[in-house]
Design an enzyme around this catalytic site. Structure first.
Site, PDB file in Angstrom:
ATOM      1  N   CYS A  89      41.610  32.618 -17.747  1.00 14.19           N
ATOM      2  CA  CYS A  89      41.548  33.097 -16.226  1.00 14.19           C
ATOM      3  C   CYS A  89      42.555  32.387 -15.421  1.00 14.19           C
ATOM      4  O   CYS A  89      42.580  31.259 -15.427  1.00 14.19           O
ATOM      5  CB  CYS A  89      40.064  32.944 -15.870  1.00 14.19           C
ATOM      6  SG  CYS A  89      39.911  33.664 -14.188  1.00 14.19           S
ATOM      7  N   CYS A  93      38.678  28.232  -9.837  1.00 10.20           N
ATOM      8  CA  CYS A  93      37.265  28.032  -9.640  1.00 10.20           C
ATOM      9  C   CYS A  93      36.762  26.536 -10.145  1.00 10.20           C
ATOM     10  O   CYS A  93      36.964  26.475 -11.657  1.00 10.20           O
ATOM     11  CB  CYS A  93      36.334  28.924 -10.038  1.00 10.20           C
ATOM     12  SG  CYS A  93      36.786  30.602  -9.719  1.00 10.20           S
ATOM     13  N   CYS A  96      34.614  25.924 -13.209  1.00  9.51           N
ATOM     14  CA  CYS A  96      34.345  26.873 -14.574  1.00  9.51           C
ATOM     15  C   CYS A  96      35.407  26.563 -15.858  1.00  9.51           C
ATOM     16  O   CYS A  96      36.529  26.277 -15.729  1.00  9.51           O
ATOM     17  CB  CYS A  96      35.071  28.401 -13.996  1.00  9.51           C
ATOM     18  SG  CYS A  96      34.794  29.414 -15.339  1.00  9.51           S
ATOM     19  N   CYS A 133      23.863  41.379 -19.728  1.00 12.91           N
ATOM     20  CA  CYS A 133      25.029  41.118 -18.826  1.00 12.91           C
ATOM     21  C   CYS A 133      26.126  40.862 -19.678  1.00 12.91           C
ATOM     22  O   CYS A 133      26.249  39.709 -20.550  1.00 12.91           O
ATOM     23  CB  CYS A 133      24.455  40.055 -17.734  1.00 12.91           C
ATOM     24  SG  CYS A 133      25.809  39.742 -16.536  1.00 12.91           S
ATOM     25  N   CYS A 164      24.283  45.148 -16.785  1.00 15.27           N
ATOM     26  CA  CYS A 164      25.107  44.397 -15.724  1.00 15.27           C
ATOM     27  C   CYS A 164      26.368  43.978 -16.431  1.00 15.27           C
ATOM     28  O   CYS A 164      26.642  43.706 -17.557  1.00 15.27           O
ATOM     29  CB  CYS A 164      24.051  43.143 -15.486  1.00 15.27           C
ATOM     30  SG  CYS A 164      24.844  42.198 -14.239  1.00 15.27           S
ATOM     31  N   CYS A 224      23.923  42.041  -7.790  1.00 12.64           N
ATOM     32  CA  CYS A 224      23.296  40.745  -8.390  1.00 12.64           C
ATOM     33  C   CYS A 224      24.444  39.639  -7.881  1.00 12.64           C
ATOM     34  O   CYS A 224      25.477  39.586  -8.129  1.00 12.64           O
ATOM     35  CB  CYS A 224      23.478  40.620  -9.931  1.00 12.64           C
ATOM     36  SG  CYS A 224      23.100  39.093 -10.629  1.00 12.64           S
ATOM     37  N   ARG A 296      16.783  34.351 -10.033  1.00  7.77           N
ATOM     38  CA  ARG A 296      17.037  34.209 -11.446  1.00  7.77           C
ATOM     39  C   ARG A 296      17.168  32.581 -11.509  1.00  7.77           C
ATOM     40  O   ARG A 296      18.203  32.050 -10.702  1.00  7.77           O
ATOM     41  CB  ARG A 296      18.000  34.890 -12.167  1.00  7.77           C
ATOM     42  CG  ARG A 296      18.222  34.340 -13.556  1.00  7.77           C
ATOM     43  CD  ARG A 296      19.114  35.371 -14.377  1.00  7.77           C
ATOM     44  NE  ARG A 296      18.628  36.886 -14.002  1.00  7.77           N
ATOM     45  CZ  ARG A 296      19.597  37.647 -13.505  1.00  7.77           C
ATOM     46  NH1 ARG A 296      20.825  37.347 -13.135  1.00  7.77           N
ATOM     47  NH2 ARG A 296      19.115  38.905 -13.465  1.00  7.77           N
TER      48      ARG A 296
HETATM   49  N1  SAM Z   1      35.435  35.886 -13.558  1.00  6.91           N
HETATM   50  C1  SAM Z   1      34.094  36.508 -12.837  1.00  6.91           C
HETATM   51  C2  SAM Z   1      33.977  36.023 -11.676  1.00  6.91           C
HETATM   52  O1  SAM Z   1      34.086  34.825 -11.322  1.00  6.91           O
HETATM   53  O2  SAM Z   1      33.154  36.454 -10.951  1.00  6.91           O
HETATM   54  C3  SAM Z   1      32.879  36.656 -13.747  1.00  6.91           C
HETATM   55  C4  SAM Z   1      32.506  35.582 -14.611  1.00  6.91           C
HETATM   56  S1  SAM Z   1      32.222  33.907 -13.657  1.00  6.91           S
HETATM   57  C5  SAM Z   1      31.995  32.795 -15.104  1.00  6.91           C
HETATM   58  C6  SAM Z   1      30.449  34.405 -13.273  1.00  6.91           C
HETATM   59  C7  SAM Z   1      29.814  33.109 -12.669  1.00  6.91           C
HETATM   60  O3  SAM Z   1      29.198  32.043 -13.464  1.00  6.91           O
HETATM   61  C8  SAM Z   1      30.657  32.420 -11.368  1.00  6.91           C
HETATM   62  O4  SAM Z   1      30.485  33.076 -10.090  1.00  6.91           O
HETATM   63  C9  SAM Z   1      29.695  31.147 -11.337  1.00  6.91           C
HETATM   64  O5  SAM Z   1      28.832  31.273 -10.198  1.00  6.91           O
HETATM   65  C10 SAM Z   1      29.045  31.055 -12.414  1.00  6.91           C
HETATM   66  N2  SAM Z   1      29.577  29.854 -13.262  1.00  6.91           N
HETATM   67  C11 SAM Z   1      30.642  29.633 -13.846  1.00  6.91           C
HETATM   68  N3  SAM Z   1      30.660  28.359 -14.239  1.00  6.91           N
HETATM   69  C12 SAM Z   1      29.836  27.731 -14.100  1.00  6.91           C
HETATM   70  C13 SAM Z   1      29.163  26.403 -14.298  1.00  6.91           C
HETATM   71  N4  SAM Z   1      29.921  25.452 -15.025  1.00  6.91           N
HETATM   72  N5  SAM Z   1      28.037  26.104 -13.801  1.00  6.91           N
HETATM   73  C14 SAM Z   1      27.150  27.031 -13.184  1.00  6.91           C
HETATM   74  N6  SAM Z   1      27.798  28.397 -12.909  1.00  6.91           N
HETATM   75  C15 SAM Z   1      28.894  28.471 -13.483  1.00  6.91           C
HETATM   76  C1  DTB Z   2      25.561  33.688 -13.047  1.00  7.12           C
HETATM   77  O1  DTB Z   2      25.168  33.595 -12.055  1.00  7.12           O
HETATM   78  N1  DTB Z   2      25.447  32.796 -14.069  1.00  7.12           N
HETATM   79  C2  DTB Z   2      25.873  33.371 -15.311  1.00  7.12           C
HETATM   80  C3  DTB Z   2      26.269  34.792 -15.112  1.00  7.12           C
HETATM   81  N2  DTB Z   2      25.948  34.891 -13.410  1.00  7.12           N
HETATM   82  C4  DTB Z   2      27.427  35.506 -15.310  1.00  7.12           C
HETATM   83  C5  DTB Z   2      27.037  32.625 -15.875  1.00  7.12           C
HETATM   84  C6  DTB Z   2      26.920  31.060 -15.828  1.00  7.12           C
HETATM   85  C7  DTB Z   2      28.017  30.408 -16.905  1.00  7.12           C
HETATM   86  C8  DTB Z   2      27.838  28.838 -17.036  1.00  7.12           C
HETATM   87  C9  DTB Z   2      29.064  28.251 -17.604  1.00  7.12           C
HETATM   88  C10 DTB Z   2      29.467  29.034 -18.675  1.00  7.12           C
HETATM   89  O2  DTB Z   2      28.785  29.159 -19.872  1.00  7.12           O
HETATM   90  O3  DTB Z   2      30.701  29.316 -19.219  1.00  7.12           O
HETATM   91 FE1  SF4 Z   3      37.673  32.903 -13.836  1.00  3.78          FE
HETATM   92 FE2  SF4 Z   3      35.416  31.491 -14.104  1.00  3.78          FE
HETATM   93 FE3  SF4 Z   3      36.504  31.896 -11.621  1.00  3.78          FE
HETATM   94 FE4  SF4 Z   3      35.428  34.065 -13.070  1.00  3.78          FE
HETATM   95  S1  SF4 Z   3      34.511  31.790 -12.345  1.00  3.78           S
HETATM   96  S2  SF4 Z   3      37.149  33.816 -11.754  1.00  3.78           S
HETATM   97  S3  SF4 Z   3      36.031  33.177 -15.022  1.00  3.78           S
HETATM   98  S4  SF4 Z   3      37.675  30.953 -13.121  1.00  3.78           S
END
Ligand code: SAM
Ligand code: DTB
Ligand code: SF4
Length: 359
Positions: A89, A93, A96, A133, A164, A224, A296
């Site tokens: 990506c 973030c 992430c 989802c 979702c 959501c 959730r």
């Molecule tokens: N790329 C899209 C976005 O950022 O909206 C969708 C996927 S992103 C992985 C969805 C959500 O996962 C993020 O907004 C964040 O709240 C959650 N998330 C990602 N990494 C995480 C982590 N290490 N711990 C907890 N939540 C996480």
């Molecule tokens: C949300 O709030 N949490 C989920 C879902 N929406 C997409 C994602 C959590 C991701 C946790 C880190 C991972 O497994 O990569």
């Molecule tokens: Fe990309 Fe992860 Fe950020 Fe979603 S949360 S925009 S997958 S870096």
């Protein structure tokens, strides 16, 4: 506290939320950052912080009363996640594992095929999930991605689950295309308090997130949206996140509260663990301020004891991510969840919305 109004007929539709005033402003803080007078907001940030500061037992009591007014307190929604396009990506973030900016060992993959998704949807349905989802590691999908995702949404709907997805930023026409494909919910998290946003992500800002939520709402897709706690923020920061969500023109139907999963290689990998009771408080405050939302208990459950999860359910959480994996990291396995829910006498909920209470 009566911050919302109710209608009185059927017992399955969500109550009507009547905002005192629309609170979004030009820099997207919703009037609740420290620079603004937000006293006219539905939930002034100071009031949200007052909730956080209550004695624990008083907070739990308030949350339970609100929860039981609107929901069956022994019913938990099961939502299963699938990463349909993983890694690589371009966003940065800080939490992430899928960001191309960090070396986390996550391998990038292409969008899954309808057959692969169908197999996962059937397995989730057979295990008892009611919502499916799909997550994609995009900053924003291209129109041709939306066409492919529309086909995947069709698969989920054919198999009888709520659909979702979380695909990043959407234009208004992309949101309409997803609605036409049958999408029920779109997940797009505000993630943290407005004033902390720039510390966590530099490649987009809070207003980008709010714009997408507005496109999703206009397309009549249910929202959501939640965030992550345990990223080093203070209690005031957690109050800022919840106030921002609760003061949206209409608050989200689903509110995922994630406890940071500290993934090696990400900038937040060494963040100190959040006190679990602070996480429980965050759930309780989300429940009180967004009474008809599905709150959730999301990422972070694998590291949580049964006792902490039980407190989250007492505080008003009524949904979990269900299945051995979140997107790239682990989640409690199905056997552990069945044992926990059985021990607590909790049932799996099937796509039920909040009931209306008599005005
Ligand atoms: N790329 C899209 C976005 O950022 O909206 C969708 C996927 S992103 C992985 C969805 C959500 O996962 C993020 O907004 C964040 O709240 C959650 N998330 C990602 N990494 C995480 C982590 N290490 N711990 C907890 N939540 C996480
Ligand atoms: C949300 O709030 N949490 C989920 C879902 N929406 C997409 C994602 C959590 C991701 C946790 C880190 C991972 O497994 O990569
Ligand atoms: Fe990309 Fe992860 Fe950020 Fe979603 S949360 S925009 S997958 S870096």
């Amino acid at each position: 506290m009566s911050q919302y109004t109710t209608s009185s007929s059927s017992d399955v539709k969500p109550i009507q939320i009547v905002p005192k005033k629309s609170v979004l402003n030009s820099h997207g803080c919703g009037g609740d950052c420290t620079d603004h007078d937000d006293s006219q907001a539905r939930w002034p940030r100071a009031k949200v912080l007052d909730l956080f500061n209550l004695p624990f037992n008083d907070l739990m009591w308030q949350a339970q009363q609100v929860h039981r007014q609107h929901w069956d307190a022994n019913e938990i929604e099961h939502a299963t996640l699938l990463s349909v396009k993983t890694g690589g990506c371009p966003e940065d973030c800080g939490y992430c594992p899928q960001s191309a900016s960090y070396d986390t060992g996550v391998e990038a993959s292409k969008l899954m095929s309808p057959d692969e998704v169908r197999e996962a949807v059937i397995a989730a349905r057979d295990a008892g999930a009611s919502r499916f989802c799909m997550g994609a590691a995009w900053r924003a999908p291209k129109d041709r991605d939306i066409e492919k995702v529309a086909e995947l949404i069709g698969v989920i709907k054919q198999e009888g689950l709520e659909a979702c997805c979380t695909l990043g930023m959407l234009t208004d026409s992309q949101a309409v295309s997803l609605k036409d494909a049958g999408l029920d919910y779109y997940n797009h998290n505000l993630d943290t308090a407005p004033e902390l946003y720039g510390d966590i992500i530099s490649t987009r800002d809070m207003q980008d997130r709010l714009d997408t939520l507005s496109h999703v709402r206009s397309a009549n897709i249910k929202v959501c949206s939640g965030g992550i706690v345990g990223m080093g923020e203070t209690r005031a920061g957690r109050a800022g996140l919840i106030a921002q969500l609760a003061n949206l023109p209409t608050f989200p139907e689903s509110v995922p509260i994630n406890d940071l999963v500290r993934v090696p290689g990400t900038p937040l990998a060494d963040t100190p663990e959040l006190d679990p009771l602070e996480f429980v408080r965050t759930i309780a405050v989300a429940r009180i301020t967004m009474p008809t939302a599905r709150v959730r208990l999301s990422a972070g459950r694998q590291a949580m004891s049964d006792a902490v999860q039980a407190m989250c359910f007492l505080a008003g959480a009524n949904s979990i991510f269900y299945g051995d994996k979140l997107l790239t990291t682990g989640n409690p396995d199905v056997a552990r969840d069945h044992a926990l829910l059985a021990k607590l006498g909790l049932r799996s909920g099937k796509a039920v919305t909040a009931r209306v209470i008599a005005a």
